[in-house]
Scaffold this motif. Structure first.
Motif, PDB file in Angstrom:
ATOM      1  N   GLU A  13      -2.313  26.914 -70.229  1.00 18.37           N
ATOM      2  CA  GLU A  13      -3.644  26.332 -70.082  1.00 18.37           C
ATOM      3  C   GLU A  13      -3.780  25.064 -70.923  1.00 18.37           C
ATOM      4  O   GLU A  13      -4.309  24.050 -70.462  1.00 18.37           O
ATOM      5  N   GLU A  14      -3.287  25.116 -72.160  1.00 19.55           N
ATOM      6  CA  GLU A  14      -3.310  23.923 -73.014  1.00 19.55           C
ATOM      7  C   GLU A  14      -2.530  22.785 -72.384  1.00 19.55           C
ATOM      8  O   GLU A  14      -2.981  21.634 -72.385  1.00 19.55           O
ATOM      9  N   ASP A  15      -1.346  23.085 -71.867  1.00 20.36           N
ATOM     10  CA  ASP A  15      -0.528  22.047 -71.236  1.00 20.36           C
ATOM     11  C   ASP A  15      -1.219  21.480 -70.004  1.00 20.36           C
ATOM     12  O   ASP A  15      -1.191  20.264 -69.772  1.00 20.36           O
ATOM     13  N   HIS A  35       5.770  18.445 -65.930  1.00 19.18           N
ATOM     14  CA  HIS A  35       6.229  19.826 -65.857  1.00 19.18           C
ATOM     15  C   HIS A  35       5.205  20.733 -65.167  1.00 19.18           C
ATOM     16  O   HIS A  35       5.301  21.952 -65.275  1.00 19.18           O
ATOM     17  N   LEU A  36       4.233  20.154 -64.471  1.00 17.50           N
ATOM     18  CA  LEU A  36       3.212  20.967 -63.816  1.00 17.50           C
ATOM     19  C   LEU A  36       3.798  22.014 -62.870  1.00 17.50           C
ATOM     20  O   LEU A  36       3.373  23.169 -62.905  1.00 17.50           O
ATOM     21  N   PRO A  37       4.774  21.671 -62.031  1.00 18.70           N
ATOM     22  CA  PRO A  37       5.346  22.717 -61.161  1.00 18.70           C
ATOM     23  C   PRO A  37       5.979  23.853 -61.970  1.00 18.70           C
ATOM     24  O   PRO A  37       5.856  25.019 -61.596  1.00 18.70           O
ATOM     25  N   MET A  38       6.612  23.536 -63.085  1.00 17.63           N
ATOM     26  CA  MET A  38       7.214  24.574 -63.917  1.00 17.63           C
ATOM     27  C   MET A  38       6.139  25.468 -64.524  1.00 17.63           C
ATOM     28  O   MET A  38       6.287  26.690 -64.588  1.00 17.63           O
ATOM     29  N   LEU A  39       5.021  24.880 -64.946  1.00 21.57           N
ATOM     30  CA  LEU A  39       3.936  25.681 -65.501  1.00 21.57           C
ATOM     31  C   LEU A  39       3.397  26.649 -64.456  1.00 21.57           C
ATOM     32  O   LEU A  39       3.099  27.806 -64.764  1.00 21.57           O
ATOM     33  N   ASP A  43       3.471  30.792 -64.685  1.00 19.67           N
ATOM     34  CA  ASP A  43       2.279  31.616 -64.467  1.00 19.67           C
ATOM     35  C   ASP A  43       2.523  32.626 -63.349  1.00 19.67           C
ATOM     36  O   ASP A  43       2.089  33.774 -63.449  1.00 19.67           O
ATOM     37  N   MET A  44       3.229  32.219 -62.318  1.00 18.27           N
ATOM     38  CA  MET A  44       3.549  33.130 -61.227  1.00 18.27           C
ATOM     39  C   MET A  44       4.418  34.293 -61.738  1.00 18.27           C
ATOM     40  O   MET A  44       4.194  35.448 -61.372  1.00 18.27           O
ATOM     41  N   LEU A  45       5.393  34.003 -62.586  1.00 18.37           N
ATOM     42  CA  LEU A  45       6.227  35.057 -63.159  1.00 18.37           C
ATOM     43  C   LEU A  45       5.392  36.030 -63.991  1.00 18.37           C
ATOM     44  O   LEU A  45       5.611  37.239 -63.939  1.00 18.37           O
ATOM     45  N   ALA A  46       4.443  35.508 -64.751  1.00 17.57           N
ATOM     46  CA  ALA A  46       3.585  36.375 -65.565  1.00 17.57           C
ATOM     47  C   ALA A  46       2.749  37.289 -64.681  1.00 17.57           C
ATOM     48  O   ALA A  46       2.597  38.479 -64.974  1.00 17.57           O
ATOM     49  N   ARG A  47       2.220  36.741 -63.589  1.00 14.41           N
ATOM     50  CA  ARG A  47       1.447  37.578 -62.657  1.00 14.41           C
ATOM     51  C   ARG A  47       2.338  38.622 -62.004  1.00 14.41           C
ATOM     52  O   ARG A  47       1.942  39.779 -61.841  1.00 14.41           O
ATOM     53  N   ARG A  67      10.547  35.999 -71.861  1.00 13.23           N
ATOM     54  CA  ARG A  67      10.840  35.779 -73.289  1.00 13.23           C
ATOM     55  C   ARG A  67      11.567  34.451 -73.503  1.00 13.23           C
ATOM     56  O   ARG A  67      11.282  33.712 -74.448  1.00 13.23           O
ATOM     57  N   VAL A  68      12.507  34.148 -72.638  1.00 10.58           N
ATOM     58  CA  VAL A  68      13.252  32.894 -72.755  1.00 10.58           C
ATOM     59  C   VAL A  68      12.325  31.702 -72.526  1.00 10.58           C
ATOM     60  O   VAL A  68      12.363  30.721 -73.274  1.00 10.58           O
ATOM     61  N   LEU A  69      11.480  31.774 -71.513  1.00 10.96           N
ATOM     62  CA  LEU A  69      10.560  30.672 -71.228  1.00 10.96           C
ATOM     63  C   LEU A  69       9.576  30.464 -72.381  1.00 10.96           C
ATOM     64  O   LEU A  69       9.231  29.324 -72.711  1.00 10.96           O
ATOM     65  N   ALA A  70       9.149  31.540 -73.002  1.00 14.22           N
ATOM     66  CA  ALA A  70       8.208  31.430 -74.121  1.00 14.22           C
ATOM     67  C   ALA A  70       8.846  30.751 -75.330  1.00 14.22           C
ATOM     68  O   ALA A  70       8.139  30.189 -76.172  1.00 14.22           O
TER      69      ALA A  70
END
Length: 85
Positions: A13-15, A35-39, A43-47, A67-70
């Motif tokens: 959200e900040e990004d 990096h908008l598409p990556m964000l 988010d899709m992975l989190a959902r 974990r790696v993305l974070a």
């Protein structure tokens, strides 16, 4: 894992707010290499993680991927070293 997902969504959200500011200030062309598409994918992975049954064979791999993305936010003061994969 819930704390990690909340942390990751807050960073996304900040990004997104930062990218919106850049677009407003410099114009949309400034975001062509963003990096908008990556964000959106993160988010899709989190959902997907939240919706996935823990017994699903893909669950462990998705947990690792999140974990790696974070880790790209590891310098953030709210990042917890226990999230490091």
């Amino acid at each position: 894992m819930d704390d990690l997902l909340k942390f990751l969504r807050a960073r996304i959200e900040e990004d997104n707010h930062a990218y919106a500011y850049v677009a407003q200030t410099l114009g949309g062309e400034a975001l062509l290499d963003s990096h908008l598409p990556m964000l959106d994918l993160i988010d899709m992975l989190a959902r997907d993680y939240n919706a996935m049954d823990p017994t699903d064979a893909r669950h462990a791999g998705l947990t690792y991927a999140i974990r790696v993305l974070a880790q790209s936010y590891a310098e953030h003061p709210a990042y917890q070293q226990e999230w490091h994969s």
